[in-house]
Scaffold this motif. Structure first.
Motif, PDB file in Angstrom:
ATOM      1  N   SER A 112      52.467  45.803  46.878  1.00 43.70           N
ATOM      2  CA  SER A 112      53.859  46.194  47.099  1.00 43.70           C
ATOM      3  C   SER A 112      54.613  46.146  45.780  1.00 43.70           C
ATOM      4  O   SER A 112      54.491  45.195  45.019  1.00 43.70           O
ATOM      5  N   SER A 234      63.324  57.263  60.307  1.00 45.47           N
ATOM      6  CA  SER A 234      62.442  56.753  61.356  1.00 45.47           C
ATOM      7  C   SER A 234      63.137  56.724  62.706  1.00 45.47           C
ATOM      8  O   SER A 234      62.499  56.923  63.751  1.00 45.47           O
ATOM      9  N   LYS A 255      50.166  57.781  57.326  1.00 49.42           N
ATOM     10  CA  LYS A 255      49.885  56.552  58.070  1.00 49.42           C
ATOM     11  C   LYS A 255      48.409  56.487  58.470  1.00 49.42           C
ATOM     12  O   LYS A 255      47.778  55.423  58.421  1.00 49.42           O
ATOM     13  N   THR A 266      52.443  50.234  48.670  1.00 50.32           N
ATOM     14  CA  THR A 266      53.703  50.470  49.384  1.00 50.32           C
ATOM     15  C   THR A 266      54.842  49.861  48.581  1.00 50.32           C
ATOM     16  O   THR A 266      54.693  49.580  47.389  1.00 50.32           O
ATOM     17  N   MET A 270      59.432  48.556  52.738  1.00 54.18           N
ATOM     18  CA  MET A 270      58.481  48.713  53.840  1.00 54.18           C
ATOM     19  C   MET A 270      57.881  47.366  54.226  1.00 54.18           C
ATOM     20  O   MET A 270      57.673  47.079  55.415  1.00 54.18           O
ATOM     21  N   LEU A 271      57.624  46.534  53.233  1.00 54.56           N
ATOM     22  CA  LEU A 271      57.085  45.204  53.496  1.00 54.56           C
ATOM     23  C   LEU A 271      58.077  44.400  54.328  1.00 54.56           C
ATOM     24  O   LEU A 271      57.702  43.690  55.268  1.00 54.56           O
ATOM     25  N   SER A 274      58.244  45.742  57.967  1.00 55.53           N
ATOM     26  CA  SER A 274      57.044  45.317  58.688  1.00 55.53           C
ATOM     27  C   SER A 274      57.113  43.842  59.057  1.00 55.53           C
ATOM     28  O   SER A 274      56.756  43.437  60.170  1.00 55.53           O
ATOM     29  N   LEU A 279      57.991  46.397  63.304  1.00 52.84           N
ATOM     30  CA  LEU A 279      57.648  47.803  63.465  1.00 52.84           C
ATOM     31  C   LEU A 279      56.313  48.088  62.780  1.00 52.84           C
ATOM     32  O   LEU A 279      56.029  47.562  61.708  1.00 52.84           O
ATOM     33  N   ALA A 280      55.519  48.939  63.366  1.00 50.34           N
ATOM     34  CA  ALA A 280      54.181  49.231  62.840  1.00 50.34           C
ATOM     35  C   ALA A 280      54.256  50.272  61.733  1.00 50.34           C
ATOM     36  O   ALA A 280      53.642  51.346  61.810  1.00 50.34           O
ATOM     37  N   VAL A 281      55.015  49.973  60.685  1.00 50.26           N
ATOM     38  CA  VAL A 281      55.130  50.912  59.574  1.00 50.26           C
ATOM     39  C   VAL A 281      53.972  50.765  58.604  1.00 50.26           C
ATOM     40  O   VAL A 281      53.731  51.638  57.765  1.00 50.26           O
ATOM     41  N   LEU A 282      53.246  49.647  58.696  1.00 50.75           N
ATOM     42  CA  LEU A 282      52.080  49.410  57.849  1.00 50.75           C
ATOM     43  C   LEU A 282      50.899  49.018  58.727  1.00 50.75           C
ATOM     44  O   LEU A 282      51.080  48.368  59.756  1.00 50.75           O
ATOM     45  N   GLU A 284      47.740  46.749  59.876  1.00 54.57           N
ATOM     46  CA  GLU A 284      47.561  45.301  59.832  1.00 54.57           C
ATOM     47  C   GLU A 284      46.755  44.938  58.590  1.00 54.57           C
ATOM     48  O   GLU A 284      45.722  45.535  58.307  1.00 54.57           O
TER      49      GLU A 284
END
Length: 714
Positions: A112, A234, A255, A266, A270-271, A274, A279-282, A284
């Protein structure tokens, strides 16, 4: 994690990091393990040696040590704070252990960054070169993906008319995702013959050619206003289940690449989304390296801060009426009520929180939003509607902000009133007009607890920067990140140094004879700056605390100097830095955005001047609230917040001077407090160990010897 059916055998020396002998335990924060060496470390060092040799580089002790520290962190699960000075080669030092780990893990590893520049450097330069140099030592090819927020990609559905065009009217303070600091001059047309129209036409043509839809790959770029015509946030997105073009969606494809990747690059925002919002932006992940970690606190805070205006509610009401057919009367009534409640409220921190009338108005706005969302639901079986989704996303945002503001005191959040400020070239920023419509802002007092729970609890985190510690202490950084106090996770701090010989390569000059800086740049500071530039013959990067100060200094000194003076705002940042680097006698004046990321080696940057200690503004509401909270808890609010902030920024500015082993120069600080104030030693401890002096004559003599004409004559 070798791919099924992969023909390449695992090399004899391949040792997965997680199966190697674990490093001995160590005391959190000490930076010193109780033992050394593991087969995983040896393998990682072998990869590093191969990469350095292939790239024609030189072995660096600090880089070796950082590789070992990152390997141990991954093996033990303990978090790591590692300061790696300029020239260490820290990207290779963390990428190699990450690659080795990701190839045998069932989850990807993350990198990141705070800035797009570093993100692009890692994806376009560092990783490709590294992977090419060590390919023969790896069991299979490494998959890399770049993952950004949805609004960074072109929306194909919007291009094909799936969303209504709702370009904000002139003067409007709100559009979902809009940067309201950008002023759009009145009279600007959006027709095909206008600048905006031409940009949109070019975007549509580019969208037919691009493979990624990533805005950063568009050269030259376009205005934010034009980009909004072809992208969605989003919240506005219909979602992969409803969008008719989901299979072609650039964001969804990115994605998907991330889900299959070994290493994902990223950004801090975004970190934060997440970690905080679930939210499932990244995909696992299990290990993340946070580069530019000194920026993490501010970037995370920015990502979870919010702003509400009366105009936002009016726009949401209009959008709901136009795109869903519902009555907007309740929303408009709530906007009128809120306008009356905040009218005349002075800008600044609301120490006692929102008053009763303001809370009542927000309660009414919340109820109106709930009713509007209920009324605007689409019937089952109705085709996806971009206009409806856009309207509902705006209402949802207002609902979430109203709910946060109503419980701000109980949730430990800071609330303040602000108004837009204007900017005029050659005149600078004008103070906010107190008669202008008010904006209500909210941000967390601290993100430490949320980082501890959302980021550090379930992942191994490596934080790195050239400016992470103050002196030998990592505690100031660790405290803000949630790594100190009861229940804090285990962590290690390590400073791997720099290959540069700072005392021999650079001087730190503090103009102790100058008076304490007041508002603006004094005549004495300008005289001192002139003398320094005359002595050096140019080659000066001059960093100012404000845009106005930089422009005023440039205007005042141009007639007094026989070298060119460039000033931020006169051209693009890239063009200015390129010219500055190419012309050894040219000077560049600018503000905070130049404090980081300028990497100019050689004689073109032989003098770095800082006009004053970069304390946060005394009227900064969030910094003020944080200082008060520290003081209330029995600590020193000024040292914990303002001085720590200034120390890191000062170190970043001073770090522009020495960028290679052959660089020589002077960092000059025109703020006597660095030498005379009680906190001066604390701030100086954060700087590279330059040779310090307050001797003006000595510095002028040194600068004269550094002039390119003098260097070539020797």
């Amino acid at each position: 994690m070798p791919a099924s059916g992969c023909a390449r055998a695992w090399p004899p020396n391949w040792i997965p990091l997680s199966s190697a002998a674990k490093a001995p335990a160590r005391t959190a924060g000490t930076g010193q393990p109780q033992g050394r060496g593991s087969s995983g470390e040896q393998f990682a060092i072998g990869l590093l040696d191969a990469a350095v040799e292939s790239m024609g580089g030189q072995r660096r002790d600090g880089q070796d040590e950082m590789v070992r520290q990152v390997v141990r962190s991954i093996q033990t699960g303990d978090h790591l704070l590692v300061q790696a000075g300029t020239g260490t080669g820290k990207s290779l030092a963390y990428l190699i252990p990450l690659i080795a780990h990701a190839l045998q893990s069932n989850k990807p590893s993350l990198v990141s960054t705070a800035t797009l520049a570093l993100q692009a450097q890692i994806v376009s330069r560092d990783l490709p070169r590294l992977l090419a140099s060590i390919a023969g030592m790896l069991p299979r090819p490494v998959k890399v993906a770049l993952v950004k927020g949805r609004s960074n990609y072109v929306c194909r559905h919007k291009l094909q008319g799936g969303f209504p065009s709702e370009e904000p009217s002139e003067g409007q303070l709100f559009a979902l995702g809009e940067d309201t600091s950008v002023v759009h001059p009145a009279g600007v047309s959006s027709g095909p013959g206008s600048q905006l129209g031409r940009e949109v036409v070019r975007l549509r043509d580019w969208a037919e050619e691009t493979e990624t839809g990533d805005r950063d790959e568009l050269t030259p770029g376009v205005s934010d206003r034009a980009w909004r015509q072809v992208s969605v946030t989003s919240m506005e997105c219909l979602g992969a289940q409803k969008c008719p073009l989901a299979l072609e969606c650039f964001s969804e494809l990115a994605k998907a690449r991330g889900a299959e990747a070994d290493v994902i690059v990223t950004n801090h925002a975004m970190l934060a989304i997440s970690a905080f919002e679930g939210l499932a932006v990244l995909p696992e992940y299990d290990v993340v390296v946070v580069d530019e970690a000194h920026e993490l606190l501010d970037r995370v805070t920015g990502a979870v801060s919010g702003q509400l205006s009366v105009q936002m509610i009016h726009v949401a009401a209009s959008s709901a009426r136009k795109n869903t057919g519902i009555s907007a009367e309740a929303l408009n009534s709530a906007a009128t009520y809120l306008e009356a409640a905040i009218e005349g409220a002075p800008s600044g921190l609301l120490v006692s929180g929102l008053n009763e009338a303001q809370l009542t108005a927000l309660d009414q706005a919340r109820d109106a939003c709930r009713a509007a969302l209920s009324d605007s639901k689409a019937d089952s079986g109705t085709a996806a509607d971009g206009g409806r989704q856009m309207a509902r996303s705006r209402i949802t945002l207002i609902l979430e902000l109203a709910e946060r503001l109503l419980v701000a005191r109980e949730a430990g959040e800071v609330v303040w009133i602000s108004r837009p400020s204007g900017f005029t070239p050659q005149q600078g920023y004008s103070p906010p007009d107190e008669s202008a419509p008010a904006l209500i802002n909210i941000a967390p007092l601290s993100v430490a607890g949320r980082l501890r729970d959302g980021l550090f609890a379930d992942h191994t985190v490596v934080l790195t920067s050239a400016t992470l510690a103050i002196g030998a202490a990592f505690d100031p950084a660790a405290a803000g990140l949630g790594l100190l106090g009861p229940g804090a996770p285990s962590w290690t701090g390590a400073d791997v140094g720099s290959p540069f010989d700072y005392p021999k390569q650079g001087m730190l000059y503090v103009a102790a004879h100058l008076a304490k800086p007041e508002r603006g740049t004094s005549a004495e500071q300008l005289d001192e700056l002139e003398a320094l530039i005359l002595a050096s013959g140019g080659g000066a990067l001059c960093l100012f605390s404000s845009r106005r100060a930089a422009e005023d200094a440039a205007e005042a000194l141009r007639p007094r100097l026989d070298v060119d003076v460039l000033c931020q705002g006169e051209s693009s940042m890239a063009a200015l830095v390129k010219q500055f680097a190419a012309e050894p006698d040219t000077c560049l004046f600018g503000t905070m955005s130049l404090w980081q990321g300028v990497d100019v080696q050689g004689a073109s940057c032989r003098l770095v001047v800082i006009d004053r200690i970069p304390f946060p503004r005394p009227d900064d509401p969030l910094m003020t609230a944080r200082s008060r909270a520290v003081a209330k808890a029995g600590g020193n609010g000024f040292m914990s917040v303002s001085a720590t902030h200034a120390a890191i920024r000062l170190a970043q500015g001073a770090g522009r001077l020495i960028r290679s082993s052959t660089d020589r120069g002077v960092v000059a600080v025109l703020d006597s407090r660095l030498a005379t104030a009680r906190y001066g030693g604390f701030l100086r401890a954060a700087l590279p160990p330059f040779w310090p002096t307050t001797d003006r004559a000595l510095v002028m003599s040194a600068l004269q010897r550094l002039r390119p004409d003098k260097e070539s004559a020797r």
